[in-house]
Structure formats: C-alpha cells, structure tokens
Design a protein around this motif. Sequence first.
Motif, PDB file in Angstrom:
ATOM      1  N   PRO A  69       0.811  -1.218   0.000  1.00 25.56           N
ATOM      2  CA  PRO A  69       0.000   0.000   0.000  1.00 25.56           C
ATOM      3  C   PRO A  69       0.846   1.270   0.000  1.00 25.56           C
ATOM      4  N   ALA A  73      -2.984   5.095   1.227  1.00 30.07           N
ATOM      5  CA  ALA A  73      -3.830   4.006   1.735  1.00 30.07           C
ATOM      6  C   ALA A  73      -3.503   3.634   3.182  1.00 30.07           C
ATOM      7  N   TRP A  74      -2.459   4.220   3.753  1.00 30.52           N
ATOM      8  CA  TRP A  74      -2.054   3.824   5.102  1.00 30.52           C
ATOM      9  C   TRP A  74      -3.136   4.022   6.159  1.00 30.52           C
ATOM     10  N   ASP A  82      -6.358  -6.355   5.654  1.00 25.56           N
ATOM     11  CA  ASP A  82      -5.022  -6.376   5.045  1.00 25.56           C
ATOM     12  C   ASP A  82      -4.049  -7.401   5.611  1.00 25.56           C
TER      13      ASP A  82
END
Length: 283
Positions: A69, A73-74, A82
């Motif tokens: 990512p 997207a963190w 995830d």
Amino acid sequence: MSDPVRPEESEAREPARAARPRLWLTVLSLTAFAVLIALGIWQIERRAWKLALIDRVEQRVHAPAQPAPSPAAWPAISTANDEYRHVTVAGRFLHDHETLVQAVTEEGPGYWVLTPLKRDDGTLVLVNRGFVPSERRDASTRQGDNPDGRVEITGLLRITEPKGGFLRNNVPQHNRWYSRDVAAIAAARGLDKVAPFFVDADAGSQTTGGPIGGLTVIRFPNNHLIYALTWFALAFMLAGKLLVTFGGGLFRGKKPWNGFVHEPAGDAARRTGSDAGTIVEQA
C-alpha cells in the motif's frame, strides 16, 4: 381435639412438598440454563467467523503479489482487510538501522532481523528479512550477506505488534525487543515516513547466508465446536437435573397395593395391638 394425621397421609403429602421448589432456586436454575445455551450459540457463531477468517487468509496468502500500500492508503490499513496480504516492496535497505526482535521458530531461538527499506518515494517500510540464531546477533557477522543495491522483496503484509510480547514489554532504551512494534521501533531509530505495517519476507527473498525468510506461522486455533458442545452438554445435564428435582412429585408413583386394606377397629375385631384395626383380606 383434631384428628391425628395418619402415617400414610403424611407420606402422601411429602411428594407434593418436593414438587414445589423454592422460587429463588427455580429462577437461578433457569437463568443458568439460558446462559449455558447462549454460550453454546455464541461459540457456534464464533466458529463460523473463524472459518471465514481462515478461508480469507488462505486466499490472500496464495493470491498473486501486489505492490504494498502507498501512503495514501495507510490510514485505512486494518487487520480485517489487510493482514497476510501477499505484497511486493522495492527499494534500498538501511542496514545501519536494523532492529533485532527476539523470536522462537522451528529453527530454534534467536532473532528476527527488521530492516527499514527506503522506497523511491522516500517512504520507509520495515521488512522482516527473516531469522538469525543467537550466535549471529551481531551485525558484523552478517555484513557480507547484506545487499547494498536496490532490491525487490516479496512477502506477507503484517500489522504492527504494539505493547510487546507475551508478558514481556519492549524496552527501547536498552534495545530489547519482544514484538515488532513499528511505531516504537521507528521512534527509537529516529525514522519518519514509516508505513504502519511491516513485511515478512518470503524464502525467495533471502540472500545466501542471510536471515532465513519464509517462516511466517499462520495458525488460527479453532476449538469453538468443542466449546459449543461442552456448553450444550452442561445445559442438558442441568435440564435433566431440574426435571428430576422439580418433577419429583409428578413421577413419584403411589405405593403399590398389596391386597389388604386397613379398617377402623370395632368391638368384634381381632386386634394385634391396643388400638389396631381389623385386617380384612379382599376377594
């Protein structure tokens, strides 16, 4: 003066009293039964959730690797969405900022080697390069096995492990680590722009003589069916006990008739005691 209670009448009243348990005992028993049934149902639901989790993780692990990512997207990274994703990450290792985390693996006791990987955009991703035994803890024993150029690592995305390991807290000031706490390691090493996850490198990413990769353990205990059956069994055992206790007066039969009746004594009656009645055999 009231008539004395005959023994047979007293015995007839005892089952009736036994069939009427105290109210608090009834309420407590029914509550316990309901709780046991609820616990059994909860374990069945947990089992369904666990099976879905195992299936989801299996699909992620064996899916084609995708780029790790990006910083955008963190904030949305989560365990549910995830954890154990098959990812790739490319960049250059900062070997002088590596961190050793105590580990016990199929190779024995030793350490995970966590090394920051600097990507082309300047962000950092901690990579668990793999396992080294205690005798190779010192970085000087592994310098010849550390790649200097740009590398591409394939592995599994893992969520940070804050607050230390089982019954042991990380001690950053003494460089003692028992869990892979990304934020704490980044702070201790003076790193910024660090991803909120780390990557467990697979076996294909290890270098000759370097840390042993591909040792990620994916195991989800699934004993929920056993727990459910245990709760249900206890519930039915309690139900059986309640039936015997509360229904005693219903199932306790009368004394069997032995063919004789007891009649009041008369003047002409044959007595066996001072006030015994007549024993009359019935046809």
